[in-house]
Design an enzyme around this catalytic site. Structure first.
Site, mmCIF file in Angstrom:
data_model
loop_
_atom_site.group_PDB
_atom_site.id
_atom_site.type_symbol
_atom_site.label_atom_id
_atom_site.label_comp_id
_atom_site.label_asym_id
_atom_site.label_seq_id
_atom_site.Cartn_x
_atom_site.Cartn_y
_atom_site.Cartn_z
ATOM 1 N N HIS A 56 -0.697 -5.519 -4.296
ATOM 2 C CA HIS A 56 -1.712 -4.459 -4.313
ATOM 3 C C HIS A 56 -2.860 -4.794 -3.364
ATOM 4 O O HIS A 56 -3.858 -5.412 -3.751
ATOM 5 C CB HIS A 56 -2.221 -4.307 -5.763
ATOM 6 C CG HIS A 56 -3.071 -3.101 -5.992
ATOM 7 N ND1 HIS A 56 -3.108 -2.452 -7.208
ATOM 8 C CD2 HIS A 56 -3.930 -2.430 -5.201
ATOM 9 C CE1 HIS A 56 -3.945 -1.429 -7.137
ATOM 10 N NE2 HIS A 56 -4.472 -1.410 -5.930
ATOM 11 N N HIS A 58 -5.350 -3.142 -0.163
ATOM 12 C CA HIS A 58 -5.793 -1.995 0.645
ATOM 13 C C HIS A 58 -6.136 -2.512 2.039
ATOM 14 O O HIS A 58 -7.054 -3.308 2.198
ATOM 15 C CB HIS A 58 -7.008 -1.320 0.008
ATOM 16 C CG HIS A 58 -6.713 -0.710 -1.332
ATOM 17 N ND1 HIS A 58 -6.206 0.564 -1.482
ATOM 18 C CD2 HIS A 58 -6.824 -1.214 -2.588
ATOM 19 C CE1 HIS A 58 -6.027 0.834 -2.770
ATOM 20 N NE2 HIS A 58 -6.399 -0.230 -3.470
ATOM 21 N N ARG A 60 -6.577 -0.279 4.736
ATOM 22 C CA ARG A 60 -7.482 0.728 5.339
ATOM 23 C C ARG A 60 -7.049 1.296 6.685
ATOM 24 O O ARG A 60 -7.749 2.144 7.232
ATOM 25 C CB ARG A 60 -8.912 0.180 5.485
ATOM 26 C CG ARG A 60 -9.549 -0.302 4.203
ATOM 27 C CD ARG A 60 -9.709 0.789 3.183
ATOM 28 N NE ARG A 60 -10.476 0.332 2.021
ATOM 29 C CZ ARG A 60 -10.164 0.639 0.766
ATOM 30 N NH1 ARG A 60 -9.124 1.412 0.503
ATOM 31 N NH2 ARG A 60 -10.892 0.197 -0.228
ATOM 32 N N ASP A 303 -5.797 -6.190 -5.662
ATOM 33 C CA ASP A 303 -6.531 -4.934 -5.450
ATOM 34 C C ASP A 303 -7.645 -5.148 -4.418
ATOM 35 O O ASP A 303 -8.752 -4.602 -4.541
ATOM 36 C CB ASP A 303 -7.092 -4.343 -6.746
ATOM 37 C CG ASP A 303 -7.488 -2.871 -6.600
ATOM 38 O OD1 ASP A 303 -7.274 -2.283 -5.516
ATOM 39 O OD2 ASP A 303 -8.041 -2.309 -7.564
ATOM 40 N N GLY A 322 -14.570 -0.971 -5.665
ATOM 41 C CA GLY A 322 -13.625 -1.915 -5.082
ATOM 42 C C GLY A 322 -14.298 -3.158 -4.567
ATOM 43 O O GLY A 322 -15.471 -3.130 -4.203
HETATM 44 O O1 DOR Z 1 -11.742 -0.159 -7.109
HETATM 45 C C1 DOR Z 1 -10.834 0.429 -6.564
HETATM 46 N N1 DOR Z 1 -10.795 0.577 -5.230
HETATM 47 N N2 DOR Z 1 -9.874 0.969 -7.308
HETATM 48 C C2 DOR Z 1 -8.927 1.767 -6.790
HETATM 49 O O2 DOR Z 1 -8.090 2.242 -7.523
HETATM 50 C C3 DOR Z 1 -8.934 2.092 -5.355
HETATM 51 C C4 DOR Z 1 -9.626 1.069 -4.581
HETATM 52 C C5 DOR Z 1 -9.986 1.502 -3.190
HETATM 53 O O3 DOR Z 1 -9.155 2.101 -2.497
HETATM 54 O O4 DOR Z 1 -11.101 1.190 -2.747
HETATM 55 ZN ZN ZN Z 2 -6.174 1.543 -8.499
#
Ligand code: DOR
Ligand code: ZN
EC number: 3.5.2.3
Length: 425
Positions: A56, A58, A60, A303, A322
């Site tokens: 998980h 991100h 970007r 995450d 996030g």
């Molecule tokens: O805190 C989070 N940030 N939770 C999420 O589900 C998405 C993520 C984000 O894309 O920044």
């Molecule tokens: Zn999430």
């Protein structure tokens, strides 16, 4: 291609030995190895783990390259000891077509620092209305097997059922961001004593638990695989425990921050602590830690959610949720689980690799195995300095904190991506 002779390392916590890494594989393992021409790495006191795998992340890109790129996120991952990351679909454009997932996959190959496995969106534009082209993404060069609308919940039960049915054909998995949207409208933090005191709208635990309860029933009914993202409450753990006891094909992840930080952090009003799902209570943390130890929670996933300064250095209510995770995850897990290396390898490498279907990852080093490895110094302590992170963003909640453990080296298919704690390229 050079050969590397790692001297005196403990393989997943066992007695020190030497490892020869050559031609992309672990060529030999044994004491007193001596190989002419090999680059020697003194690994006395270090632990070798199978390269970490993040389910998980991100990254970007495309769309918010100011916050992170596939390359900068890959570098952060390698420095954190990762050899593979699964890239979430909430980019701009959304990764809901074969074209976008192939683009991300190709950028990952070009960066060459970790294997970047794209996750496809479940619904078109993450809008929760129509299924995306799941089959085309699965058949693409990226060979997508995990689908997620993360950031959003697939709230419509009929769509969720269809998605679970669809991916069954190729043993895919739906990774759900469990948040009943009607219960979290306007939510700013965990609903509890602290939110009442601060006067902020709460995100109740039941909004997560209700979706997980529904989804394990749907997955059971359809016979498909469900993965639950960032489990954050004690109640969710109980729902998962019961589902697993019944044989439902469900796996679950917890983030490092949900294992460590509480809703009390919100009292600082520092948006670095704003995250979705929100930081919960000490009781939740205790349940999550116990579940990670006993296997009700299968893996740790970061995450990793980089955000540009303007999206974080503003009022709490306007800040994006996030926090960064890749470069600090192993240290937090080491802090939480202690030097329990087999469990750490299981939760951060072997099991996430199996869930994602990454056959070359999550394999303990032995002769002939792909050399995807990380070397950890468990005795080192380091102070987190945000400005020194490889991520393009700075939103780490651990700035100024002293954390145990340091990644000394990472190898991807036999080539170092990190040496002496520094990125090689
Ligand atoms: O805190 C989070 N940030 N939770 C999420 O589900 C998405 C993520 C984000 O894309 O920044
Ligand atoms: Zn999430």
């Amino acid at each position: 291609m050079s050969a590397y002779l790692i001297k005196g390392a403990s393989v997943v916590g066992s007695e020190p030995t030497d490892l020869l890494v050559r031609d992309g594989v672990v060529a030999e393992v044994g004491r007193g190895l001596d190989v002419a021409g090999a680059v020697i790495i003194d690994a006395a006191g270090l632990v070798v783990l199978p390269g970490l795998v993040d389910l998980h992340t991100h990254l970007r890109e495309p769309g918010r390259e100011d916050a992170e790129t596939v390359e900068s996120g890959s570098r952060a991952a390698a420095l954190g000891g990762y050899t593979a990351v699964c890239a979430m679909a909430n980019t701009s454009p959304v990764a809901d077509t074969a074209g976008v997932v192939e683009q991300v996959w190709r950028l990952g190959r070009e960066a060459g620092l970790v294997d970047v496995q794209p996750i496809g969106a479940v619904t078109v534009g993450l809008a929760g209305e129509r299924l995306a082209e799941l089959g085309a993404m699965a058949d693409s060069a990226a060979q997508v097997r995990i689908f997620s609308d993360d950031g959003h919940c697939v709230a419509d039960p009929r769509l969720m059922r269809r998605a679970l049915e669809y991916v069954k054909a190729f043993d895919g998995v739906i990774a759900q961001h469990a948040e009943e949207p009607r219960l979290t409208e306007g939510a700013q933090m965990h609903e509890g004593e602290v939110s009442t005191r601060l006067g902020l709208t709460g995100w109740p635990a039941v909004a997560e638990e209700a979706i997980i309860a529904r989804d394990v029933l749907l997955a059971e009914h359809v016979g498909s695989r469900l993965h639950v993202c960032h489990v954050s409450t004690a109640g969710s753990v109980e729902v998962l425990r019961q589902a697993k006891a019944r044989g439902v094909r469900v796996t679950a992840e917890v983030t490092p921050h949900h294992l460590l930080l509480t809703d009390e952090s919100a009292a600082t009003y520092d948006p670095v602590f704003k995250v979705n799902p929100p930081l919960r209570t000490a009781t939740d943390i205790a349940a999550l830690r116990a579940a990670l130890a006993d296997g009700v929670i299968d893996i740790v996933a970061t995450d990793h959610a980089p955000h540009a300064l303007e999206d974080k250095e503003c009022e709490w209510a306007y800040a994006r949720p996030g926090m960064l995770g890749l470069e600090t995850a192993l240290s937090i897990v080491l802090d939480v689980l202690g030097p329990n290396w087999d469990l750490i390898a299981e939760r951060m490498s072997r099991t996430p690799a199996r869930i994602a279907g990454l056959a070359e990852h999550g394999i303990d080093p032995a002769p002939g195995t792909p050399a995807n490895l990380t070397l950890v110094d468990p005795a080192a302590r380091r102070t987190v300095v945000a400005a020194e992170l490889a991520s393009r963003s700075r939103n780490t909640p651990y700035a100024g904190t002293v954390l145990p453990g340091r990644i000394v080296a990472t190898f991807l298919r036999g080539e170092p991506t990190v040496l002496d704690g520094k990125a090689v390229k």
